[in-house]
Structures are given as structure tokens and as C-alpha cells.
Design a protein around this motif. Sequence first.
Motif, PDB file in Angstrom:
ATOM      1  N   ALA A  74       0.826  -1.215   0.000  1.00  0.00           N
ATOM      2  CA  ALA A  74       0.000   0.000   0.000  1.00  0.00           C
ATOM      3  C   ALA A  74       0.859   1.263   0.000  1.00  0.00           C
ATOM      4  O   ALA A  74       0.420   2.313  -0.464  1.00  0.00           O
ATOM      5  N   ALA A  75       2.086   1.157   0.485  1.00  0.00           N
ATOM      6  CA  ALA A  75       2.950   2.345   0.497  1.00  0.00           C
ATOM      7  C   ALA A  75       3.138   2.881  -0.916  1.00  0.00           C
ATOM      8  O   ALA A  75       3.074   4.092  -1.159  1.00  0.00           O
ATOM      9  N   TRP A  76       3.341   1.983  -1.869  1.00  0.00           N
ATOM     10  CA  TRP A  76       3.502   2.428  -3.256  1.00  0.00           C
ATOM     11  C   TRP A  76       2.190   2.894  -3.850  1.00  0.00           C
ATOM     12  O   TRP A  76       2.140   3.912  -4.541  1.00  0.00           O
ATOM     13  N   ASN A  77       1.091   2.197  -3.593  1.00  0.00           N
ATOM     14  CA  ASN A  77      -0.210   2.608  -4.122  1.00  0.00           C
ATOM     15  C   ASN A  77      -0.583   3.996  -3.630  1.00  0.00           C
ATOM     16  O   ASN A  77      -1.134   4.809  -4.368  1.00  0.00           O
ATOM     17  N   GLU A  78      -0.263   4.276  -2.347  1.00  0.00           N
ATOM     18  CA  GLU A  78      -0.627   5.576  -1.787  1.00  0.00           C
ATOM     19  C   GLU A  78       0.268   6.675  -2.328  1.00  0.00           C
ATOM     20  O   GLU A  78      -0.182   7.802  -2.572  1.00  0.00           O
ATOM     21  N   ARG A  79       1.530   6.357  -2.564  1.00  0.00           N
ATOM     22  CA  ARG A  79       2.402   7.365  -3.183  1.00  0.00           C
ATOM     23  C   ARG A  79       1.864   7.740  -4.546  1.00  0.00           C
ATOM     24  O   ARG A  79       1.848   8.903  -4.940  1.00  0.00           O
ATOM     25  N   GLU A  80       1.397   6.729  -5.303  1.00  0.00           N
ATOM     26  CA  GLU A  80       0.859   7.001  -6.629  1.00  0.00           C
ATOM     27  C   GLU A  80      -0.388   7.863  -6.540  1.00  0.00           C
ATOM     28  O   GLU A  80      -0.566   8.795  -7.308  1.00  0.00           O
ATOM     29  N   ALA A  81      -1.273   7.561  -5.588  1.00  0.00           N
ATOM     30  CA  ALA A  81      -2.491   8.373  -5.442  1.00  0.00           C
ATOM     31  C   ALA A  81      -2.121   9.801  -5.046  1.00  0.00           C
ATOM     32  O   ALA A  81      -2.738  10.770  -5.501  1.00  0.00           O
ATOM     33  N   TRP A  82      -1.102   9.945  -4.203  1.00  0.00           N
ATOM     34  CA  TRP A  82      -0.697  11.290  -3.790  1.00  0.00           C
ATOM     35  C   TRP A  82      -0.149  12.092  -4.957  1.00  0.00           C
ATOM     36  O   TRP A  82      -0.497  13.248  -5.169  1.00  0.00           O
ATOM     37  N   GLU A  83       0.723  11.471  -5.756  1.00  0.00           N
ATOM     38  CA  GLU A  83       1.374  12.255  -6.802  1.00  0.00           C
ATOM     39  C   GLU A  83       0.436  12.529  -7.971  1.00  0.00           C
ATOM     40  O   GLU A  83       0.557  13.559  -8.611  1.00  0.00           O
ATOM     41  N   PHE A  84      -0.525  11.649  -8.235  1.00  0.00           N
ATOM     42  CA  PHE A  84      -1.400  11.858  -9.382  1.00  0.00           C
ATOM     43  C   PHE A  84      -2.664  12.626  -9.044  1.00  0.00           C
ATOM     44  O   PHE A  84      -3.270  13.219  -9.925  1.00  0.00           O
ATOM     45  N   PHE A  85      -3.085  12.584  -7.757  1.00  0.00           N
ATOM     46  CA  PHE A  85      -4.340  13.239  -7.398  1.00  0.00           C
ATOM     47  C   PHE A  85      -4.186  14.258  -6.274  1.00  0.00           C
ATOM     48  O   PHE A  85      -5.031  15.110  -6.108  1.00  0.00           O
ATOM     49  N   GLY A  86      -3.155  14.121  -5.473  1.00  0.00           N
ATOM     50  CA  GLY A  86      -2.990  15.046  -4.355  1.00  0.00           C
ATOM     51  C   GLY A  86      -3.631  14.567  -3.072  1.00  0.00           C
ATOM     52  O   GLY A  86      -3.785  15.347  -2.140  1.00  0.00           O
ATOM     53  N   VAL A  87      -3.999  13.285  -2.988  1.00  0.00           N
ATOM     54  CA  VAL A  87      -4.572  12.750  -1.746  1.00  0.00           C
ATOM     55  C   VAL A  87      -3.454  12.575  -0.737  1.00  0.00           C
ATOM     56  O   VAL A  87      -2.421  11.997  -1.057  1.00  0.00           O
ATOM     57  N   THR A  88      -3.647  13.064   0.487  1.00  0.00           N
ATOM     58  CA  THR A  88      -2.603  12.867   1.497  1.00  0.00           C
ATOM     59  C   THR A  88      -2.977  11.682   2.381  1.00  0.00           C
ATOM     60  O   THR A  88      -4.153  11.432   2.644  1.00  0.00           O
ATOM     61  N   PHE A  89      -1.948  10.981   2.820  1.00  0.00           N
ATOM     62  CA  PHE A  89      -2.146   9.805   3.653  1.00  0.00           C
ATOM     63  C   PHE A  89      -1.400  10.021   4.960  1.00  0.00           C
ATOM     64  O   PHE A  89      -0.198  10.264   4.964  1.00  0.00           O
ATOM     65  N   SER A  90      -2.116   9.919   6.072  1.00  0.00           N
ATOM     66  CA  SER A  90      -1.458  10.143   7.356  1.00  0.00           C
ATOM     67  C   SER A  90      -0.830   8.842   7.820  1.00  0.00           C
ATOM     68  O   SER A  90      -1.400   7.760   7.651  1.00  0.00           O
ATOM     69  N   GLY A  91       0.371   8.959   8.370  1.00  0.00           N
ATOM     70  CA  GLY A  91       1.066   7.773   8.846  1.00  0.00           C
ATOM     71  C   GLY A  91       1.835   7.065   7.753  1.00  0.00           C
ATOM     72  O   GLY A  91       2.294   5.941   7.950  1.00  0.00           O
ATOM     73  N   HIS A  92       1.980   7.699   6.603  1.00  0.00           N
ATOM     74  CA  HIS A  92       2.742   7.067   5.519  1.00  0.00           C
ATOM     75  C   HIS A  92       4.231   7.291   5.746  1.00  0.00           C
ATOM     76  O   HIS A  92       4.645   8.392   6.042  1.00  0.00           O
ATOM     77  N   PRO A  93       5.056   6.248   5.626  1.00  0.00           N
ATOM     78  CA  PRO A  93       6.485   6.411   5.938  1.00  0.00           C
ATOM     79  C   PRO A  93       7.243   7.284   4.950  1.00  0.00           C
ATOM     80  O   PRO A  93       8.252   7.879   5.313  1.00  0.00           O
ATOM     81  N   ASN A  94       6.793   7.392   3.714  1.00  0.00           N
ATOM     82  CA  ASN A  94       7.620   8.066   2.713  1.00  0.00           C
ATOM     83  C   ASN A  94       6.739   8.584   1.589  1.00  0.00           C
ATOM     84  O   ASN A  94       6.797   8.085   0.478  1.00  0.00           O
ATOM     85  N   LEU A  95       5.909   9.592   1.861  1.00  0.00           N
ATOM     86  CA  LEU A  95       4.941  10.047   0.863  1.00  0.00           C
ATOM     87  C   LEU A  95       5.630  10.998  -0.097  1.00  0.00           C
ATOM     88  O   LEU A  95       5.628  12.209   0.076  1.00  0.00           O
ATOM     89  N   THR A  96       6.224  10.426  -1.134  1.00  0.00           N
ATOM     90  CA  THR A  96       6.913  11.257  -2.117  1.00  0.00           C
ATOM     91  C   THR A  96       6.650  10.692  -3.500  1.00  0.00           C
ATOM     92  O   THR A  96       5.960   9.694  -3.649  1.00  0.00           O
ATOM     93  N   TRP A  97       7.199  11.328  -4.529  1.00  0.00           N
ATOM     94  CA  TRP A  97       6.904  10.923  -5.895  1.00  0.00           C
ATOM     95  C   TRP A  97       7.396   9.506  -6.141  1.00  0.00           C
ATOM     96  O   TRP A  97       8.446   9.088  -5.661  1.00  0.00           O
ATOM     97  N   LEU A  98       6.612   8.769  -6.944  1.00  0.00           N
ATOM     98  CA  LEU A  98       7.003   7.413  -7.293  1.00  0.00           C
ATOM     99  C   LEU A  98       7.286   7.320  -8.784  1.00  0.00           C
ATOM    100  O   LEU A  98       8.350   6.911  -9.209  1.00  0.00           O
ATOM    101  N   LEU A  99       6.319   7.706  -9.601  1.00  0.00           N
ATOM    102  CA  LEU A  99       6.488   7.603 -11.043  1.00  0.00           C
ATOM    103  C   LEU A  99       6.879   8.928 -11.682  1.00  0.00           C
ATOM    104  O   LEU A  99       7.496   8.954 -12.724  1.00  0.00           O
ATOM    105  N   LEU A 100       6.470  10.039 -11.069  1.00  0.00           N
ATOM    106  CA  LEU A 100       6.715  11.339 -11.673  1.00  0.00           C
ATOM    107  C   LEU A 100       8.055  11.896 -11.204  1.00  0.00           C
ATOM    108  O   LEU A 100       8.581  11.471 -10.175  1.00  0.00           O
ATOM    109  N   PRO A 101       8.623  12.859 -11.960  1.00  0.00           N
ATOM    110  CA  PRO A 101       9.874  13.481 -11.524  1.00  0.00           C
ATOM    111  C   PRO A 101       9.732  14.122 -10.149  1.00  0.00           C
ATOM    112  O   PRO A 101       8.646  14.557  -9.760  1.00  0.00           O
TER     113      PRO A 101
END
Lengths: 170, 376
Positions: free
Chosen positions: A105-132
Motif C-alpha cells: 500500500a505504500a507504493w499505491n498511496e504514493r501514486e495516489a498522492w502524486e497523481f491526485f494530491g490525496v494525502t495519507f497520514s502515517g505514511h512512511p515516505n509520501l513522495t513521488w514514485l512515477l513522476l519526476p
Amino acid sequence: MSPAELVARLEAAGAVVPAPFEHAVGGMQEWRWVGPAHLVAAAQAARDGGYFLESMTCIDRLAAHQSFELLYTFNRYAPASRVAVRALVRQTDAVPSLSGVFPIAAWNEREAWEFFGVTFSGHPNLTWLLLPEDTTFQPLLKSFTAPPPSIYDDSMNPAPPAPEPAAKHE
Amino acid sequence: MIDRTADTSPLDTYTLNMGPQHPSTHGVLRLKLTLRGERILAVDPVIGYGHRAHEKMAENRTYAQFFPNTSRQDYLSGLIYNVAWAEAVEKMANIAVPERALVARVILSEFNRITSHLLWVGAFLMDLGAATPFLYVFDEREAILGLLETVTGSRLTYATARFGGLSRDLDDDFPRRARAVLARLEGRWSEWEDLIEGNVIFLQRSQGIGTMTEAQCRAWGVTGPVLRASGVAYDIRKAEPYGAYPRFEFDIPTRPECDAYARYLVRIAEMKQSVRIIEQALDALPAGPILTEGSIGVKKRLKPPAGTFYHNVESARGAYGIVIVSEGGTEPWRAKFRTPSYANLAAMQDIMCNTMVADAVATLGSIDVVIPEIDR
């Protein structure tokens, strides 16, 4: 734990909320709308029942509901059966992260954050995954329709210098 | 081998970049390895070098216009992905598919699976330093790709499926040519067994390497041959049957060892099962139309009913899921592609820890990732 049993457990825990809108569903044995605060508990119930997190999809429903829909599908090896948990989250709300329950889920949530801007609380590393790493826009939002600025776009570069006059041959 | 795991001397950690330019990462992938000596402490995969916005493209194209994109996601299972998109939309829009097309799709998909596994065998052995098997398997791959080209027009990226069947029919001579290709392949299994499985270097470099338990597979959502090499008989063709697969008899090979060698054995066995399916399908190929009469999608725009639909197929790498959210228009509202390599690569963050850097290539190669389907 069969899909019906898993759903019954979610309902017993008070996690299930009424559907915010009518929408047909195909390819799932069971699906329920869940309040975002209950997502971690729902994932733990799925994990305890022998399910794995198969996919997570974020859907832009800002125009109609000012929210994102998060669609989590859980599946299991035998007998295979898909249970979908759907949550409607407002654009400004943070969603509890499932990365403590399912590491993928860590990767799925990073993707949702970078493509939509959804924030996830308690995520260890919420940063870009696929985008620059310096992307300033969220590409999968319906409001994103213009291409991003590019160094290949002349408007970003200074005007080229005037060409040198051709050297005269002696 | 000296075990230094208990070594508490103040050795610094060292960050080694594996990629993004690397012959063994099978695509543009960067693995940031944190090493202490030669032991990997942590792996941070950096992906996205090949992100081409397929999901955004799906929102801006009609359902039929998306066909060319499907093969470009996983170019080694291109035909399977192409057919999967057609099947997903057919389920949504209740489009019937004639019998001949259902069986033909199985034949072509299984040939595609064989070509994908053949390439994997060659690439994996090449990663371990053995250059010869690569050419051997490519010889067989050429025969199959040539066969597929005669009936689809393409060798690698296909746009052969349509909503309601296939765009081109299999000609009358196709079963003979297909059986000739299968006969060629049949003679190769024992040859490769002697060449590869008897090689002590291969055995030492793959047995006990890259172990992944069933619990780790479940935590990361790993599917496909990697999961089956960890002892779990989970194959979408049997778990969620689709198309004409329920009509054919085939086994799901599994191995208990959970290592790279087990994954090799599982893929070889799967190729043999694919041959078995193709032989049955060729015998059972019915006459009839290849495309539903009046099928729409290319000439006239398809408007499936509104709803959220999930379609799952078994690609050569694992479970490939397509989520289509339709609002009743000619273009999807949202299309999400759950690709198997995504989860399989993410699991490397767990699997590669506490292994030796010399085994990193073998571990990564054994899980068979295709980076474009991760980056989409």
C-alpha cells in the motif's frame, strides 16, 4: 473467511456507510462503502481473513461530489473472490495509510498522492514514485488538461541569438 | 563465506546505484542499494523513467482507440493485454463473442505466454553470465513470432483484438503451421534441460537465491510464476476463468522451494502446459465467424453502461487487472491497470535485504519484471 463473512465483520464493526451514489459494479463478489476512519480496520480484517491487497484505485469525483473515491480490492488465493472497499474522501482530508497492514500500500498511496494530491497520514515516505521529483501538478485530476511546461517549448527559452552572417570565401 | 551479520564494527554503509542504465535491470530501473560490505541492507527502487501516462491517455481516448496502448504496457505479453482490454469492455457492454474467436484468443494468448517465458529464460541465463541459451530460445521465439505475424500482422505489439472477437481470422492452414511450431518446440525441452539444468554454475547461482515465502507474497500482493514457485497454486485462468479456458485441461505447476531455481522450473513447466492448451484448442477450433456481426467500437463509438468494472487475467508475469470506471460516455472516466510487475518489484524491498550484492542480479532477474508495465 468468505467474502460474506468479511463483509459481515465490517458491518459489525460499524465500518460500513451507506452508498453516497448509485453506481453499478462488475467483477466483484462483494463491495461496501466504508468510512475513511475505518479503512485500517477493514484492511486488518481482510488480512486476518487471508486476503491480499490486490489493487488500489483513486478516482476523481471532484466535480460531482468534491471528493475522491478510493477503491481498494482484496482477493485471496483459494477460492478466489474479490471484495471491494470504497471510501469517499474530501479533497482536503487525510486518509489513514494502510502501509502498516499491507506493505504494498505504500507504493499505491504514493501514486495516489502524486497523481491526485490525496494525502495519507502515517505514511512512511509520501513522495513521488512515477513522476519526476520536482513535479508541481497532479496529472490525473480532471482539471489538469494543459500539457506541462517543457524545455522543448520555445516560450520557456530565451530568444536564440541572431545568426552570424555567412563568412565570405576568399 | 564469512558471515558478518553480527559484525558491529563501525563500517560505514555504502550506497550503490544499480541502474538506471544497467544491462540486467530489464528496463529503465534504478535500485538504490545500501550496502555494508557486500551485504545489502536496504533496497530503494526508483521507478518512473518510462512513465508515459497510459491511464491519462485512457481517459482521453475512446475504448477502441486505446487498443494500441494495451500492448505497450507489457510488450512481452502484448497479445494477452490486448485481448484483456477487449474482454473487459465486452463484459461491461455485454458484447457476445463467437466461439471461434474465443478459442482463437486462447491459442494466440498461450503462444504469447510461451514467447514471454522463452525470452525470460534467455535473459535470466544471460544475467547469470551464460550467453548461449539466449540464442537458442530466440530461435524458437522467432518461429512463434513469425506464426503470430501471419495471423495478426504484428510480432511484438498487437492490435488484433476487437470488441466481439478478433480483427483477422485464422486462415485454414494455420493449424498445420501452429502444430509444426509446437513440434519444433517439443524437441527442445530435453536439449535445454541438459544445457541449463545440468550446469552446476547455474544451480549454485539460483538455488537458495532470492527466497520469498508465501507470507511475503501475500503481504506484497505478488502473483504469477513467482507466487507459484513459493508453493501457491494461484492462476487466474483457473481461479477466475475467462474466455475459453474452462474447456481445456491443464495443470498449474508449483514448486515448494521459493527460490530463483524454483521460478525457473515453474516457467519451463508453464510453457509445457501452454503447449498442452494450444494442442487441445487447435483440435477444438470451431468454424464460424471471427467477429460478432455488427460489432461496434472502431467505426461507431461504443458507449458502455455506467459503472465500475474489474477484469482479471493471467499475464505471463501474474495477475493483470483492469479497473474501468465508466460514466456512460464514449471514453472511460478512469482506467486503472493493476500490473503484476508493480507488486513483484515492490516486494524486492523486502526480499533483497540481507542478501549479497552478487546475488542481486539473479534475484531481480528471477522475478521477471517488465518495467514499462510498472511505469505505465
